[in-house]
Scaffold this motif. Structure first.
Motif, PDB file in Angstrom:
ATOM      1  N   LEU A 175       0.834  -1.210   0.000  1.00 45.87           N
ATOM      2  CA  LEU A 175       0.000   0.000   0.000  1.00 45.87           C
ATOM      3  C   LEU A 175       0.869   1.261   0.000  1.00 45.87           C
ATOM      4  CD1 LEU A 175      -2.810  -1.049   2.490  1.00 45.87           C
ATOM      5  CD2 LEU A 175      -2.944  -0.974  -0.002  1.00 45.87           C
ATOM      6  N   GLN A 176       1.978   1.222   0.735  1.00 49.27           N
ATOM      7  CA  GLN A 176       2.893   2.366   0.754  1.00 49.27           C
ATOM      8  C   GLN A 176       3.484   2.602  -0.637  1.00 49.27           C
ATOM      9  OE1 GLN A 176       3.434   4.547   3.220  1.00 49.27           O
ATOM     10  NE2 GLN A 176       4.759   5.699   1.863  1.00 49.27           N
ATOM     11  N   MET A 177       3.832   1.521  -1.331  1.00 46.35           N
ATOM     12  CA  MET A 177       4.386   1.648  -2.690  1.00 46.35           C
ATOM     13  C   MET A 177       3.352   2.264  -3.641  1.00 46.35           C
ATOM     14  SD  MET A 177       7.452   0.799  -2.328  1.00 46.35           S
ATOM     15  CE  MET A 177       7.943   0.897  -4.022  1.00 46.35           C
ATOM     16  N   VAL A 178       2.106   1.829  -3.553  1.00 45.39           N
ATOM     17  CA  VAL A 178       1.044   2.392  -4.389  1.00 45.39           C
ATOM     18  C   VAL A 178       0.859   3.872  -4.069  1.00 45.39           C
ATOM     19  CG1 VAL A 178      -1.446   2.342  -4.866  1.00 45.39           C
ATOM     20  CG2 VAL A 178      -0.150   0.204  -4.776  1.00 45.39           C
ATOM     21  N   ALA A 179       0.866   4.209  -2.791  1.00 42.73           N
ATOM     22  CA  ALA A 179       0.692   5.613  -2.388  1.00 42.73           C
ATOM     23  C   ALA A 179       1.829   6.472  -2.938  1.00 42.73           C
ATOM     24  CB  ALA A 179       0.631   5.720  -0.862  1.00 42.73           C
ATOM     25  N   GLU A 180       3.053   5.970  -2.865  1.00 43.23           N
ATOM     26  CA  GLU A 180       4.192   6.726  -3.379  1.00 43.23           C
ATOM     27  C   GLU A 180       4.123   6.883  -4.894  1.00 43.23           C
ATOM     28  OE1 GLU A 180       7.791   4.974  -1.839  1.00 43.23           O
ATOM     29  OE2 GLU A 180       7.163   5.344   0.242  1.00 43.23           O
ATOM     30  N   GLU A 181       3.711   5.819  -5.595  1.00 37.46           N
ATOM     31  CA  GLU A 181       3.564   5.906  -7.057  1.00 37.46           C
ATOM     32  C   GLU A 181       2.497   6.924  -7.433  1.00 37.46           C
ATOM     33  OE1 GLU A 181       2.698   1.918  -8.329  1.00 37.46           O
ATOM     34  OE2 GLU A 181       4.675   1.191  -7.700  1.00 37.46           O
ATOM     35  N   GLU A 182       1.392   6.928  -6.707  1.00 42.19           N
ATOM     36  CA  GLU A 182       0.319   7.886  -6.981  1.00 42.19           C
ATOM     37  C   GLU A 182       0.784   9.312  -6.698  1.00 42.19           C
ATOM     38  OE1 GLU A 182      -3.074   7.541  -8.314  1.00 42.19           O
ATOM     39  OE2 GLU A 182      -1.740   5.973  -9.029  1.00 42.19           O
ATOM     40  N   GLN A 183       1.525   9.496  -5.619  1.00 42.59           N
ATOM     41  CA  GLN A 183       2.050  10.817  -5.287  1.00 42.59           C
ATOM     42  C   GLN A 183       3.010  11.294  -6.376  1.00 42.59           C
ATOM     43  OE1 GLN A 183       0.840  12.579  -2.675  1.00 42.59           O
ATOM     44  NE2 GLN A 183       1.927  14.259  -3.592  1.00 42.59           N
ATOM     45  N   GLN A 184       3.854  10.395  -6.862  1.00 44.07           N
ATOM     46  CA  GLN A 184       4.794  10.721  -7.940  1.00 44.07           C
ATOM     47  C   GLN A 184       4.041  11.102  -9.213  1.00 44.07           C
ATOM     48  OE1 GLN A 184       8.088  10.932  -7.682  1.00 44.07           O
ATOM     49  NE2 GLN A 184       8.462  11.369  -9.836  1.00 44.07           N
ATOM     50  N   ARG A 185       3.001  10.332  -9.527  1.00 42.18           N
ATOM     51  CA  ARG A 185       2.197  10.605 -10.725  1.00 42.18           C
ATOM     52  C   ARG A 185       1.550  11.987 -10.629  1.00 42.18           C
ATOM     53  NH1 ARG A 185      -2.776  10.648 -12.079  1.00 42.18           N
ATOM     54  NH2 ARG A 185      -3.576   9.784 -10.142  1.00 42.18           N
ATOM     55  N   ILE A 186       0.999  12.307  -9.474  1.00 43.24           N
ATOM     56  CA  ILE A 186       0.363  13.612  -9.269  1.00 43.24           C
ATOM     57  C   ILE A 186       1.405  14.721  -9.369  1.00 43.24           C
ATOM     58  CG2 ILE A 186      -0.768  15.056  -7.525  1.00 43.24           C
ATOM     59  CD1 ILE A 186      -2.204  12.430  -6.603  1.00 43.24           C
ATOM     60  N   TRP A 187       2.564  14.514  -8.762  1.00 40.53           N
ATOM     61  CA  TRP A 187       3.636  15.507  -8.801  1.00 40.53           C
ATOM     62  C   TRP A 187       4.064  15.772 -10.238  1.00 40.53           C
ATOM     63  CZ3 TRP A 187       8.764  15.383 -10.373  1.00 40.53           C
ATOM     64  CH2 TRP A 187       9.531  16.499 -10.015  1.00 40.53           C
ATOM     65  N   GLU A 188       4.267  14.680 -11.010  1.00 46.14           N
ATOM     66  CA  GLU A 188       4.700  14.825 -12.404  1.00 46.14           C
ATOM     67  C   GLU A 188       3.616  15.510 -13.236  1.00 46.14           C
ATOM     68  OE1 GLU A 188       5.754  10.896 -13.639  1.00 46.14           O
ATOM     69  OE2 GLU A 188       7.658  10.949 -12.522  1.00 46.14           O
ATOM     70  N   GLN A 189       2.371  15.206 -12.970  1.00 44.31           N
ATOM     71  CA  GLN A 189       1.261  15.823 -13.692  1.00 44.31           C
ATOM     72  C   GLN A 189       1.256  17.339 -13.476  1.00 44.31           C
ATOM     73  OE1 GLN A 189      -2.495  14.180 -12.471  1.00 44.31           O
ATOM     74  NE2 GLN A 189      -3.415  14.541 -14.459  1.00 44.31           N
ATOM     75  N   HIS A 190       1.433  17.759 -12.229  1.00 45.34           N
ATOM     76  CA  HIS A 190       1.459  19.192 -11.929  1.00 45.34           C
ATOM     77  C   HIS A 190       2.714  19.874 -12.442  1.00 45.34           C
ATOM     78  CE1 HIS A 190      -2.255  19.223  -9.778  1.00 45.34           C
ATOM     79  NE2 HIS A 190      -1.840  18.330  -8.902  1.00 45.34           N
TER      80      HIS A 190
END
Length: 193
Positions: A175-190
């Motif tokens: 779950l931590q890995m998924v959360a980090e991937e999602e955070q990275q995706r959001i960061w890259e999107q912005h």
């Protein structure tokens, strides 16, 4: 061996401190379930089996509904441990449960009687092991909860009867890995907007 029938279970909402659909952890859990199901679908998964209990089991059905848009061959079955398990739930949870039952490709009641005693949960767990190729359990050894009983049963079954049966887990690290991937995706999107 390809997993064609996957039983899924895990924590109940209160065990995770999730009391509404807006909880940020819910999106992470659903994403982790979706990622795991996608891998299994690519390898031939046909059925997702649940008992309809609140929490991971109802959330995975939400994921199946989403996946069915792209993979209409994916089916799900709801095998409830006893009749009227939703009897004491609030109206919103009952409505979701009724929709889940109505859309299911297969439904049945394992003991076909109202709740009597904890043995019905034990029988439900045995039923799922005997009618699936693998069990996916959202459970972390560090956080005690109801999924530990299913996990023990599956481990005992594998040890005694069937080395080809698979126990799959999603734990806190996953779950931590998924959360980090999602955070990275959001960061890259912005970053690139």
């Amino acid at each position: 061996m390809a997993i064609k029938r996957l039983a899924v279970t895990g924590y109940k909402p209160q065990e995770l401190g999730i009391f509404n659909e807006k909880h940020p952890g819910l999106a992470i859990i659903k994403k982790a379930l979706k990622d795991r199901l996608l891998l299994l679908i690519e390898d031939g998964l046909e059925w997702v089996l649940v008992s309809g209990q609140l929490g991971v089991e109802t959330w995975v059905v939400d994921v199946v509904w989403e996946l069915q848009e792209q993979y209409p061959q994916l089916q799900y079955g709801v095998m409830i441990p006893f009749l009227d398990q939703e009897k004491n739930w609030n109206e919103q949870k009952k409505a979701h449960y009724m929709e889940m039952m109505a859309k299911a490709d297969f439904t049945t009641a394992i003991t076909n009687r109202p709740y009597e005693a904890p043995w019905q949960f034990v029988e439900k767990n045995k039923f799922f092991v005997l009618h699936s190729d693998a069990f996916l359990i959202l459970y972390d050894e560090e956080q005690d909860g109801s999924p530990k009983y299913v996990k023990r049963l599956v481990e005992t079954y594998i040890d005694k009867h069937n080395a080809s049966y698979e126990l799959l887990t999603i734990d806190a690290y996953d779950l931590q890995m998924v959360a980090e991937e999602e955070q990275q995706r959001i960061w890259e999107q912005h970053e690139f907007e």
